[in-house]
Motif scaffolding. Structure first.
Motif, mmCIF file in Angstrom:
data_model
loop_
_atom_site.group_PDB
_atom_site.id
_atom_site.type_symbol
_atom_site.label_atom_id
_atom_site.label_comp_id
_atom_site.label_asym_id
_atom_site.label_seq_id
_atom_site.Cartn_x
_atom_site.Cartn_y
_atom_site.Cartn_z
ATOM 1 N N PHE A 76 2.227 8.678 6.483
ATOM 2 C CA PHE A 76 2.856 7.379 5.451
ATOM 3 C C PHE A 76 2.501 7.909 4.014
ATOM 4 C CE2 PHE A 76 1.963 4.834 9.473
ATOM 5 C CZ PHE A 76 3.016 4.111 9.264
ATOM 6 N N TYR B 66 8.010 -11.040 13.966
ATOM 7 C CA TYR B 66 7.786 -11.790 12.827
ATOM 8 C C TYR B 66 8.209 -13.335 12.922
ATOM 9 C CZ TYR B 66 7.747 -6.869 10.952
ATOM 10 O OH TYR B 66 7.694 -5.745 10.744
ATOM 11 N N PHE C 78 -1.471 -6.974 4.178
ATOM 12 C CA PHE C 78 -2.348 -5.780 4.086
ATOM 13 C C PHE C 78 -1.560 -4.702 4.948
ATOM 14 C CE2 PHE C 78 -5.448 -2.801 5.980
ATOM 15 C CZ PHE C 78 -6.234 -2.511 4.735
ATOM 16 N N SER D 189 1.651 -3.042 3.782
ATOM 17 C CA SER D 189 2.952 -3.849 3.774
ATOM 18 C C SER D 189 4.136 -2.749 4.458
ATOM 19 C CB SER D 189 3.296 -3.930 2.413
ATOM 20 O OG SER D 189 2.583 -5.005 1.919
ATOM 21 N N GLY E 113 7.950 -2.756 4.165
ATOM 22 C CA GLY E 113 8.078 -4.258 3.258
ATOM 23 C C GLY E 113 8.923 -5.356 4.190
ATOM 24 N N VAL E 114 9.118 -4.907 5.470
ATOM 25 C CA VAL E 114 9.941 -5.734 6.413
ATOM 26 C C VAL E 114 9.266 -7.127 6.365
ATOM 27 C CG1 VAL E 114 10.984 -6.238 8.496
ATOM 28 C CG2 VAL E 114 10.809 -3.948 7.562
ATOM 29 N N LEU E 115 8.017 -7.382 6.732
ATOM 30 C CA LEU E 115 7.404 -8.662 6.805
ATOM 31 C C LEU E 115 7.284 -9.488 5.580
ATOM 32 C CD1 LEU E 115 5.787 -10.963 8.467
ATOM 33 C CD2 LEU E 115 3.964 -9.512 8.081
ATOM 34 N N LEU F 50 -0.439 -4.828 -0.279
ATOM 35 C CA LEU F 50 -1.400 -3.592 -0.843
ATOM 36 C C LEU F 50 -1.053 -2.646 0.430
ATOM 37 C CD1 LEU F 50 -5.132 -3.987 -1.054
ATOM 38 C CD2 LEU F 50 -4.167 -2.441 0.373
ATOM 39 N N ASP F 51 -1.103 -1.505 -0.227
ATOM 40 C CA ASP F 51 -0.940 -0.192 0.788
ATOM 41 C C ASP F 51 -1.552 0.810 0.344
ATOM 42 O OD1 ASP F 51 1.334 -0.044 3.372
ATOM 43 O OD2 ASP F 51 0.702 1.941 2.593
ATOM 44 N N LEU F 52 -2.194 1.764 1.180
ATOM 45 C CA LEU F 52 -2.740 2.990 0.963
ATOM 46 C C LEU F 52 -1.509 3.998 0.354
ATOM 47 C CD1 LEU F 52 -5.597 4.126 0.884
ATOM 48 C CD2 LEU F 52 -5.314 4.870 3.094
ATOM 49 N N PHE G 73 5.400 4.351 0.626
ATOM 50 C CA PHE G 73 5.846 2.982 1.085
ATOM 51 C C PHE G 73 5.815 1.837 0.132
ATOM 52 C CE2 PHE G 73 5.971 5.485 4.799
ATOM 53 C CZ PHE G 73 7.007 4.744 5.559
ATOM 54 N N VAL H 200 -1.189 -2.376 11.626
ATOM 55 C CA VAL H 200 -1.577 -1.457 10.516
ATOM 56 C C VAL H 200 -3.032 -1.093 11.179
ATOM 57 C CG1 VAL H 200 -2.848 -1.329 8.487
ATOM 58 C CG2 VAL H 200 -0.691 -2.929 8.646
ATOM 59 N N HIS I 198 -3.378 2.231 12.871
ATOM 60 C CA HIS I 198 -3.410 3.262 11.955
ATOM 61 C C HIS I 198 -4.723 3.712 11.295
ATOM 62 C CE1 HIS I 198 0.984 4.047 12.449
ATOM 63 N NE2 HIS I 198 1.027 2.534 12.346
ATOM 64 N N LEU I 199 -5.699 2.746 11.363
ATOM 65 C CA LEU I 199 -7.032 2.872 10.550
ATOM 66 C C LEU I 199 -7.995 3.758 11.233
ATOM 67 C CD1 LEU I 199 -7.352 -0.655 9.184
ATOM 68 C CD2 LEU I 199 -6.253 0.978 8.105
ATOM 69 N N ILE J 181 -13.446 -1.690 6.718
ATOM 70 C CA ILE J 181 -12.164 -1.929 6.067
ATOM 71 C C ILE J 181 -11.928 -3.458 6.371
ATOM 72 C CG2 ILE J 181 -9.500 -1.593 5.937
ATOM 73 C CD1 ILE J 181 -10.138 1.361 6.486
HETATM 74 C C1 LIG Z 1 3.556 0.244 10.375
HETATM 75 S S1 LIG Z 1 3.220 0.258 8.744
HETATM 76 C C2 LIG Z 1 3.257 -1.498 8.581
HETATM 77 C C3 LIG Z 1 4.543 -2.184 8.839
HETATM 78 C C4 LIG Z 1 4.305 -3.594 7.924
HETATM 79 N N1 LIG Z 1 3.118 -4.172 8.025
HETATM 80 C C5 LIG Z 1 5.493 -4.700 8.327
HETATM 81 O O1 LIG Z 1 5.277 -5.266 9.283
HETATM 82 O O2 LIG Z 1 6.636 -4.688 7.759
HETATM 83 C C6 LIG Z 1 1.433 0.676 8.543
HETATM 84 C C7 LIG Z 1 1.273 0.802 6.962
HETATM 85 O O3 LIG Z 1 -0.364 0.812 6.924
HETATM 86 C C8 LIG Z 1 -0.621 1.458 5.760
HETATM 87 N N2 LIG Z 1 -1.713 1.856 5.759
HETATM 88 C C9 LIG Z 1 -2.717 2.687 6.680
HETATM 89 N N3 LIG Z 1 -3.827 2.765 6.376
HETATM 90 C C10 LIG Z 1 -4.178 1.794 5.309
HETATM 91 C C11 LIG Z 1 -5.333 1.312 4.687
HETATM 92 N N4 LIG Z 1 -6.383 1.784 4.656
HETATM 93 N N5 LIG Z 1 -4.885 0.477 3.473
HETATM 94 C C12 LIG Z 1 -4.049 -0.126 3.414
HETATM 95 N N6 LIG Z 1 -2.675 0.363 4.187
HETATM 96 C C13 LIG Z 1 -2.627 1.135 5.042
HETATM 97 C C14 LIG Z 1 0.408 2.530 5.804
HETATM 98 O O4 LIG Z 1 0.454 3.648 4.774
HETATM 99 C C15 LIG Z 1 1.781 2.063 6.426
HETATM 100 O O5 LIG Z 1 2.476 1.827 5.345
#
Ligand SMILES: C[S@@+](CC[C@H](N)C(=O)[O-])C[C@H]1O[C@@H](n2cnc3c(N)ncnc32)[C@H](O)[C@@H]1O
Length: 186
Positions: free
Chosen positions: A5, A28, A46, A48, A51-53, A70-72, A76, A115, A118-119, A127
């Protein structure tokens, strides 16, 4: 295809822009129903992503409400910025929530959609606790998540993580490999 990402390839970004709205459509819809918004809420989305949602939520905040995305990933977050450019009630934050000084009790609702898996496992509890700290006392967190590892987290594991933050869960919706869950302070 790699799930990078931070430095997304064109193919990856393109895949996400197509996949999220199509796969996520029914989830959604269920999530928006359960959020029960009056339009004046303060919401954190958290992780995002593209940005679809976020775009669907902000359309509901027509009564003085505010959306914080908020995004890391800066890449994105820039996509979110473009998507929400006509809304003045959107606030974008880039960074690790553990290092940001978001005041406690800031949000009525927090959404975390696709999300958690992915953590990094070893940082997950930490977190989540930082996210929970920003929730108002009567606020609620909504999670949409894949439930099958390795690209997902089993329901029992997810509930255990939130137990550790003092929140209790209820199931909102489950279909195929994905669930929607509500967490609140007991
Ligand atoms: C699958 S996408 C999310 C899709 C979005 N929530 C939606 O439904 O439209 C996963 C997102 O999580 C973010 N992400 C991963 N680790 C993160 C963290 N520690 N803090 C914030 N965002 C994080 C990634 O950068 C990525 O943009």
């Amino acid at each position: 295809m790699s799930f990078n990402f931070k430095k997304p390839s064109k193919l990856f970004s393109w895949f996400y822009s197509l996949f999220c709205p199509i796969y996520g459509k029914s989830y959604y819809k269920e999530l928006l129903k359960s959020l029960k918004l009056s339009g004046s809420e303060s919401i954190l989305d958290f992780g995002s992503g593209a940005g679809v949602l976020a775009k669907k939520i902000i359309k509901e905040l027509s009564n003085g409400g505010k959306l914080t995305c908020l995004d890391l990933s800066e890449a994105f977050l820039n996509r979110v910025r473009r998507k929400l450019r006509k809304y003045s009630n959107a606030d974008l934050i880039w960074g690790d929530i553990r290092e940001l000084s978001i005041p406690p009790n800031s949000f009525d609702r927090i959404t975390i959609s696709w999300v958690i898996h992915h953590l990094p496992k070893e940082e997950l509890q930490d977190i989540l606790q930082s996210i929970v700290n920003t929730l108002k006392p009567d606020g609620k967190i909504y999670v949409i998540e894949f439930l099958s590892p390795p690209h997902g987290i089993p329901e029992a594991e997810l509930f255990k993580l939130f137990d550790g933050t003092g929140l209790s869960e209820s199931v909102v919706f489950r279909k195929k490999m994905t669930g929607i869950f509500e967490f609140k302070k007991t």
